[in-house]
Design a protein around this motif. Structure first.
Motif, PDB file in Angstrom:
ATOM      1  N   LEU A 268       0.839  -1.201   0.000  1.00  0.00           N
ATOM      2  CA  LEU A 268       0.000   0.000   0.000  1.00  0.00           C
ATOM      3  C   LEU A 268       0.876   1.254   0.000  1.00  0.00           C
ATOM      4  O   LEU A 268       1.939   1.296   0.621  1.00  0.00           O
ATOM      5  N   GLY A 269       0.402   2.248  -0.699  1.00  0.00           N
ATOM      6  CA  GLY A 269       1.142   3.493  -0.809  1.00  0.00           C
ATOM      7  C   GLY A 269       2.167   3.509  -1.926  1.00  0.00           C
ATOM      8  O   GLY A 269       2.829   4.525  -2.157  1.00  0.00           O
ATOM      9  N   ARG A 270       2.282   2.391  -2.633  1.00  0.00           N
ATOM     10  CA  ARG A 270       3.185   2.324  -3.778  1.00  0.00           C
ATOM     11  C   ARG A 270       2.343   2.366  -5.056  1.00  0.00           C
ATOM     12  O   ARG A 270       1.181   1.961  -5.064  1.00  0.00           O
ATOM     13  N   THR A 271       2.932   2.844  -6.120  1.00  0.00           N
ATOM     14  CA  THR A 271       2.191   3.051  -7.361  1.00  0.00           C
ATOM     15  C   THR A 271       2.262   1.811  -8.242  1.00  0.00           C
ATOM     16  O   THR A 271       3.343   1.252  -8.472  1.00  0.00           O
ATOM     17  N   ILE A 272       1.080   1.400  -8.716  1.00  0.00           N
ATOM     18  CA  ILE A 272       0.964   0.234  -9.589  1.00  0.00           C
ATOM     19  C   ILE A 272       0.130   0.645 -10.799  1.00  0.00           C
ATOM     20  O   ILE A 272      -1.053   0.973 -10.663  1.00  0.00           O
ATOM     21  N   ARG A 273       0.742   0.672 -11.949  1.00  0.00           N
ATOM     22  CA  ARG A 273       0.059   1.048 -13.192  1.00  0.00           C
ATOM     23  C   ARG A 273      -0.696   2.367 -13.048  1.00  0.00           C
ATOM     24  O   ARG A 273      -1.864   2.503 -13.435  1.00  0.00           O
TER      25      ARG A 273
ATOM     26  N   PRO B  49      -2.819   2.611  -4.398  1.00  0.00           N
ATOM     27  CA  PRO B  49      -3.837   2.204  -3.425  1.00  0.00           C
ATOM     28  C   PRO B  49      -3.386   2.505  -1.999  1.00  0.00           C
ATOM     29  O   PRO B  49      -2.240   2.238  -1.623  1.00  0.00           O
ATOM     30  N   ALA B  50      -4.301   3.070  -1.215  1.00  0.00           N
ATOM     31  CA  ALA B  50      -4.012   3.396   0.179  1.00  0.00           C
ATOM     32  C   ALA B  50      -4.613   2.383   1.142  1.00  0.00           C
ATOM     33  O   ALA B  50      -4.239   2.343   2.316  1.00  0.00           O
TER      34      ALA B  50
ATOM     35  N   GLU C  83      -8.933  -0.734  -1.877  1.00  0.00           N
ATOM     36  CA  GLU C  83      -8.506  -0.136  -3.148  1.00  0.00           C
ATOM     37  C   GLU C  83      -7.575  -1.087  -3.905  1.00  0.00           C
ATOM     38  O   GLU C  83      -7.636  -1.170  -5.138  1.00  0.00           O
ATOM     39  N   LEU C  84      -6.725  -1.818  -3.183  1.00  0.00           N
ATOM     40  CA  LEU C  84      -5.829  -2.766  -3.838  1.00  0.00           C
ATOM     41  C   LEU C  84      -6.619  -3.917  -4.461  1.00  0.00           C
ATOM     42  O   LEU C  84      -6.332  -4.330  -5.597  1.00  0.00           O
TER      43      LEU C  84
ATOM     44  N   GLU D  60       5.075  -4.906 -10.034  1.00  0.00           N
ATOM     45  CA  GLU D  60       5.284  -3.613 -10.690  1.00  0.00           C
ATOM     46  C   GLU D  60       5.234  -2.447  -9.715  1.00  0.00           C
ATOM     47  O   GLU D  60       5.426  -1.288 -10.109  1.00  0.00           O
ATOM     48  N   ALA D  61       4.915  -2.743  -8.426  1.00  0.00           N
ATOM     49  CA  ALA D  61       4.760  -1.665  -7.449  1.00  0.00           C
ATOM     50  C   ALA D  61       6.061  -0.880  -7.276  1.00  0.00           C
ATOM     51  O   ALA D  61       7.141  -1.458  -7.148  1.00  0.00           O
TER      52      ALA D  61
END
Length: 408
Positions: free
Chosen positions: A343-348, A352-353, A357-358, A406-407
């Motif tokens: 969480l908090g890392r960018t994926i595409r 997602p926080a 959301e993930l 990919e995160a």
């Protein structure tokens, strides 16, 4: 003058029922099935049900029962005497202690047993200690009884197992019940015999009722053993309600047969409640359950071996993901990885926080349905059932591994 103004509109749905959250696990499963029906290659890890058919001998017993006119009529609300006797015998065989058939109430699946157990012993304002993560239905059933769920959280670092010290810290003068679920849905955690005895003796010391859900009793792996709390603390029998059913062990989720075992006064009161709710469980299903409980456990052993294989595969694959922590599940058929490191890392392009959301991102991007931790307590987790085919499991988890890899 006479006031002819219209009275304020009253709510169409009662506050009590309107406050119930829908089953998140069933919602995820329904969404996955709808997408699949629309031609999408969705793989669903949401439903907690075996992918095996009910064993043939059980089905054949049901066919015979359907042809018997005796099963076409009402029968006792508490259950067929033969099934109650089979449950008592099965309890002695599997749990190692004796119960009377009169202490058994047959219910429409384990979920009705959960509701009726809480409804029978709780009054408004009572508190229930609820080890968390929890099965999504527990807090809703507690609230329906007018009581208050008190979450006692154990995270991945603790193997999702609460301690006596945590329970004691949460206890108040209003505490009436402890919910105990081992093996656990959603985490697959299993309390050791020593831990179970410690918790049982603590409950006994403080006069706290125990409602113990043992529906996954036969699904334990490695050297893990299932420990019935009443076996290790026999003195608890007068303040314990045991919940169980045929759904998970015998791949009978759709047959809807569960049961409660408890003190005679509680079972009598719960039977009175059920007599107004549903009357008897379908007789054909009850006859099928008799066959399940009195037959051998060879089919159960085969299913458990498959679940074990899938468990090891799923844990191995999920462990490859940077930021994921996954205690090895010792029971049931669920993995419950912590994804706080993702969480908090960018994926595409999305960051997602929350685990909700993930989970939405996973469904959207790789068409895999998982249940977010919010359904079972705190955010930061995902539940994946490994009660699905090996090929689908590898494909679905593989998609997740690739996506979360990919995160950034």
């Amino acid at each position: 003058m006479v006031d002819v103004s219209q009275p304020a509109a009253r709510p169409r749905v009662s506050a009590r029922i309107g406050a119930i959250a829908p089953s998140a696990t069933l919602a995820v499963d329904a969404k996955a099935k709808a997408l699949k029906a629309a031609g999408r290659p969705v793989i669903g890890f949401g439903a907690g049900e075996p992918d095996f058919p009910t064993p043939p001998a059980i089905v054949e017993a049901a066919v015979r029962a359907a042809a018997d006119p005796a099963n076409h009529r009402y029968t006792p609300a508490a259950g067929l005497p033969a099934l109650k006797e089979a449950i008592a015998a099965k309890t002695l065989r599997d749990s190692g202690y004796e119960v009377s058939p009169g202490s058994v109430l047959v219910t429409n699946g384990g979920k009705q047993a959960v509701y009726q157990a809480f409804a029978t012993v709780l009054d408004p304002g009572d508190e229930v200690l609820l080890p968390t993560p929890y099965w999504t239905t527990y807090p809703e059933a507690i609230r329906l009884a007018g009581a208050v769920p008190v979450e006692v959280v154990a995270g991945a670092d603790a193997g999702y197992l609460v301690s006596v010290e945590q329970l004691e810290a949460a206890r108040t003068p209003r505490t009436k019940v402890l919910l105990f679920n081992s093996p656990s849905n959603p985490t697959g955690a299993v309390y050791s015999p020593e831990q179970t005895e410690q918790i049982g003796r603590w409950a006994l010391e403080h006069g706290i009722w125990v409602i113990t859900d043992e529906i996954y009793e036969h699904l334990v792996y490695d050297e893990t053993v299932f420990t019935p709390i009443v076996k290790v603390v026999p003195e608890l029998a007068d303040t314990t309600i045991v919940l169980n059913g045929v759904a998970k062990t015998y791949a009978m989720t759709g047959w809807r047969v569960g049961w409660m075992i408890g003190p005679d006064d509680v079972i009598k009161a719960a039977t009175n409640l059920q007599s107004h709710l549903t009357s008897n469980v379908a007789n054909v299903s009850q006859r099928a359950a008799i066959e399940a409980l009195t037959g051998d456990l060879s089919a159960v052993a085969q299913m458990r071996a498959a679940f074990d294989r899938r468990r090891r595969t799923m844990v191995s694959m999920l462990s490859q993901i940077d930021g994921v922590q996954i205690p090895v599940p010792q029971g049931a058929f669920y993995a419950y990885p912590s994804v706080t490191g993702v969480l908090g890392r960018t994926i595409r392009g999305v960051t997602p926080a929350t685990s909700a959301e993930l989970a939405a991102l996973i469904l959207e991007q790789v068409e895999v349905a998982v249940v977010p931790g919010e359904a079972f307590g705190p955010s930061g987790y995902l539940r994946l059932s490994y009660a699905l085919g090996d090929d689908d499991l590898v494909e679905g988890v593989g998609r997740i591994v690739e996506l979360l890899g990919e995160a950034r």
